[in-house]
Scaffold this motif. Structure first.
Motif, mmCIF file in Angstrom:
data_model
loop_
_atom_site.group_PDB
_atom_site.id
_atom_site.type_symbol
_atom_site.label_atom_id
_atom_site.label_comp_id
_atom_site.label_asym_id
_atom_site.label_seq_id
_atom_site.Cartn_x
_atom_site.Cartn_y
_atom_site.Cartn_z
ATOM 1 N N SER A 323 0.830 -1.204 0.000
ATOM 2 C CA SER A 323 0.000 0.000 0.000
ATOM 3 C C SER A 323 0.864 1.254 0.000
ATOM 4 N N ASP A 324 0.270 2.373 -0.390
ATOM 5 C CA ASP A 324 1.016 3.626 -0.514
ATOM 6 C C ASP A 324 1.461 4.194 0.828
ATOM 7 N N ASP A 325 0.854 3.724 1.933
ATOM 8 C CA ASP A 325 1.265 4.263 3.231
ATOM 9 C C ASP A 325 2.513 3.572 3.778
ATOM 10 N N VAL A 326 3.065 2.625 3.036
ATOM 11 C CA VAL A 326 4.320 1.984 3.437
ATOM 12 C C VAL A 326 5.479 2.861 2.978
ATOM 13 N N VAL A 327 6.235 3.375 3.930
ATOM 14 C CA VAL A 327 7.405 4.202 3.651
ATOM 15 C C VAL A 327 8.609 3.567 4.337
ATOM 16 N N LEU A 328 9.782 4.126 4.107
ATOM 17 C CA LEU A 328 10.986 3.526 4.680
ATOM 18 C C LEU A 328 10.911 3.473 6.204
ATOM 19 N N TYR A 329 10.286 4.474 6.804
ATOM 20 C CA TYR A 329 10.163 4.520 8.262
ATOM 21 C C TYR A 329 9.302 3.372 8.793
ATOM 22 N N THR A 330 8.446 2.806 7.925
ATOM 23 C CA THR A 330 7.595 1.688 8.329
ATOM 24 C C THR A 330 8.430 0.507 8.819
ATOM 25 N N LEU A 331 9.626 0.348 8.270
ATOM 26 C CA LEU A 331 10.473 -0.790 8.635
ATOM 27 C C LEU A 331 10.855 -0.748 10.108
ATOM 28 N N ARG A 332 11.043 0.435 10.639
ATOM 29 C CA ARG A 332 11.334 0.586 12.067
ATOM 30 C C ARG A 332 10.133 0.106 12.883
ATOM 31 N N HIS A 333 8.940 0.482 12.445
ATOM 32 C CA HIS A 333 7.710 0.039 13.117
ATOM 33 C C HIS A 333 7.588 -1.480 13.088
ATOM 34 N N VAL A 334 7.926 -2.072 11.942
ATOM 35 C CA VAL A 334 7.861 -3.531 11.815
ATOM 36 C C VAL A 334 8.826 -4.195 12.798
ATOM 37 N N GLY A 335 10.059 -3.680 12.858
ATOM 38 C CA GLY A 335 11.054 -4.259 13.757
ATOM 39 C C GLY A 335 10.646 -4.162 15.213
ATOM 40 N N ILE A 336 10.117 -3.003 15.613
ATOM 41 C CA ILE A 336 9.679 -2.826 16.999
ATOM 42 C C ILE A 336 8.530 -3.776 17.316
ATOM 43 N N THR A 337 7.576 -3.882 16.389
ATOM 44 C CA THR A 337 6.426 -4.766 16.604
ATOM 45 C C THR A 337 6.874 -6.210 16.793
ATOM 46 N N GLU A 338 7.805 -6.669 15.960
ATOM 47 C CA GLU A 338 8.276 -8.053 16.058
ATOM 48 C C GLU A 338 9.005 -8.293 17.378
ATOM 49 N N MET A 339 9.777 -7.307 17.834
ATOM 50 C CA MET A 339 10.481 -7.471 19.108
ATOM 51 C C MET A 339 9.504 -7.547 20.271
ATOM 52 N N VAL A 340 8.507 -6.649 20.259
ATOM 53 C CA VAL A 340 7.511 -6.658 21.333
ATOM 54 C C VAL A 340 6.727 -7.969 21.311
ATOM 55 N N ALA A 341 6.336 -8.405 20.100
ATOM 56 C CA ALA A 341 5.595 -9.662 19.971
ATOM 57 C C ALA A 341 6.445 -10.849 20.393
ATOM 58 N N GLY A 342 7.762 -10.726 20.235
ATOM 59 C CA GLY A 342 8.665 -11.807 20.624
ATOM 60 C C GLY A 342 8.961 -11.845 22.106
ATOM 61 N N GLY A 343 8.368 -10.918 22.860
ATOM 62 C CA GLY A 343 8.518 -10.939 24.310
ATOM 63 C C GLY A 343 9.681 -10.130 24.845
ATOM 64 N N VAL A 344 10.339 -9.330 23.990
ATOM 65 C CA VAL A 344 11.439 -8.491 24.467
ATOM 66 C C VAL A 344 10.868 -7.391 25.356
ATOM 67 N N ASP A 345 11.496 -7.161 26.491
ATOM 68 C CA ASP A 345 11.028 -6.169 27.455
ATOM 69 C C ASP A 345 10.923 -4.789 26.805
ATOM 70 N N SER A 346 9.835 -4.058 27.099
ATOM 71 C CA SER A 346 9.601 -2.760 26.462
ATOM 72 C C SER A 346 10.699 -1.755 26.792
ATOM 73 N N HIS A 347 11.296 -1.860 27.977
ATOM 74 C CA HIS A 347 12.386 -0.952 28.341
ATOM 75 C C HIS A 347 13.594 -1.175 27.428
ATOM 76 N N LEU A 348 13.901 -2.439 27.130
ATOM 77 C CA LEU A 348 15.026 -2.750 26.248
ATOM 78 C C LEU A 348 14.716 -2.328 24.813
ATOM 79 N N VAL A 349 13.477 -2.565 24.370
ATOM 80 C CA VAL A 349 13.087 -2.151 23.017
ATOM 81 C C VAL A 349 13.223 -0.636 22.879
ATOM 82 N N ALA A 350 12.763 0.101 23.892
ATOM 83 C CA ALA A 350 12.855 1.563 23.860
ATOM 84 C C ALA A 350 14.306 2.019 23.807
#
Length: 386
Positions: A323-350
């Protein structure tokens, strides 16, 4: 006095030969200060002054009908001096916008800890400290100063998503600024919050991140990218770095022995701990190159820039059917989402992403709740019959 457009408006005869139009015929008086003549279809016309502060939007003052240019200049100069006086540096010991913000950061560190104070400190360092706005006497602050400060940060771009993210970021800056000003109000440095109360956030720009790329989407995207762009995409997915941070990274910022990468961007500097996959990828890019050379380069061997990746990434995303709303910055969102979903502590992700735990909880809390529910469902507190 600059010569500007003087030959066009300096005499009544010259002004009479001008074509009527809404935009005035401008004459430069000094840096940031102009006087203009607006030729009307009927009558002689009117005069107007224009001033632009070093950090803000332009301001105008109607001067009405006047005998000539010299009269308009005289009035405009008095008005311009009053505008400059509003921005004059404070005397020693007088509270300024910058000193108010520094006091707030120090107190925030005591009350809420280093993470919260670091976020506010970074915002003020980028937008307040060392600026004409920061040097203003706090008691002289008016709402138009705060509004100009807010509006001047908005990025003008033909991409609506870029503008939205820009305004969303400005809103967070404004929140920190108002918090500092409210602290000063409680300290009775001013009697009212009128200077900032009426300056509101941009509405409808703080949407929760919605664009997400499933594994199959990522594979199609990488297959659609030229080799140099694919390396940038892989790096952003693996590191949680912002595109600009990776563009700024040099070979010397990669510590292979420690498996870390030093990045610098809009929120300051930090070390990112790299996964084994990220370390292998970046080691390959750094091989045989000098410490001061860019770590990632485009196909021409040049440091990446927004202009270099924006159109090419859009083309690759479209080729991948995204979709057109996918931009390069979206990749950062994808990585953060996968880490959070994988159980990585939110403090470490931040910490890895260079943001606050509050932001992670606000935008990715729904992912954390789903993961927590899976863990809870696996615990047999009651039997199936209970």
């Amino acid at each position: 006095m600059g010569n500007g457009l003087r030959y066009r408006i300096h005499t009544a005869f010259a002004r009479s030969n001008l074509k009527p139009r809404r935009e005035p015929y401008w004459h430069r008086i000094s840096s940031g200060l102009f006087v203009g003549f607006r030729k009307l279809p009927v009558g002689e016309g009117t005069w107007i002054a224009r001033y632009r502060a070093p950090f803000g939007r332009q301001q105008y003052r109607a001067l009405g009908e006047l005998p000539g240019l010299d009269d308009a200049i005289a009035i405009a100069m008095v008005w311009g001096q009053s505008k400059k006086a509003e921005m004059s540096p404070a005397k020693p010991g007088v509270a300024t916008v910058e000193s108010v913000c520094k006091t707030y950061v120090a107190r925030l560190r005591v009350r809420r800890g280093e993470d919260s104070s670091r976020d506010a400190q970074g915002r003020f360092e980028r937008r307040v400290f060392g600026t004409p706005f920061g040097a203003m006497v706090f008691a002289d602050l008016r709402s138009h100063h705060v509004r100009d400060w807010r509006d001047d940060q908005v990025i003008e771009d033909d991409d609506a998503e870029v503008v939205r993210r820009s305004k969303d970021s400005v809103n967070r800056n404004l929140t920190s600024l108002k918090a500092a000003f409210n602290e000063a109000l409680r300290d009775q440095l001013v009697e009212t919050d009128a200077a900032w109360r009426a300056v509101e956030k941009f509405p409808g720009v703080g949407q929760r991140r919605s664009a997400f790329l499933a594994p199959e989407d990522r594979r199609r995207l990488l297959a659609s990218c030229p080799r140099d762009l694919a390396i940038l995409v892989r790096t952003l997915l693996l590191t949680l770095a912002r595109p600009g941070e990776m563009a700024n990274a040099d070979v010397g910022h990669l510590d292979v022995a420690q498996g870390t990468l030093f990045v610098t961007g809009k929120t300051g500097s930090r070390w990112i701990t790299l996964s084994s996959a990220a370390l292998r990828l970046l080691k390959a890019q750094a091989k045989g190159r000098g410490a001061c050379e860019p770590l990632l380069t485009d196909g021409d061997g040049l440091r990446w820039s927004k202009e270099g990746w924006k159109r090419r990434f859009k083309d690759a995303a479209r080729s991948a059917g995204l979709s057109d709303d996918v931009v390069l910055y979206t990749l950062r969102h994808v990585g953060i989402t996968e880490m959070v979903a994988g159980g990585v502590d939110s403090h470490l992700v931040a910490k890895l992403a260079g943001t606050s735990t509050k932001m992670i909880d606000q935008h990715y809390g729904h992912v954390q709740h789903s993961k927590t529910r899976e863990h809870l469902d696996a615990v047999r507190i009651l039997s199936a019959r209970a």
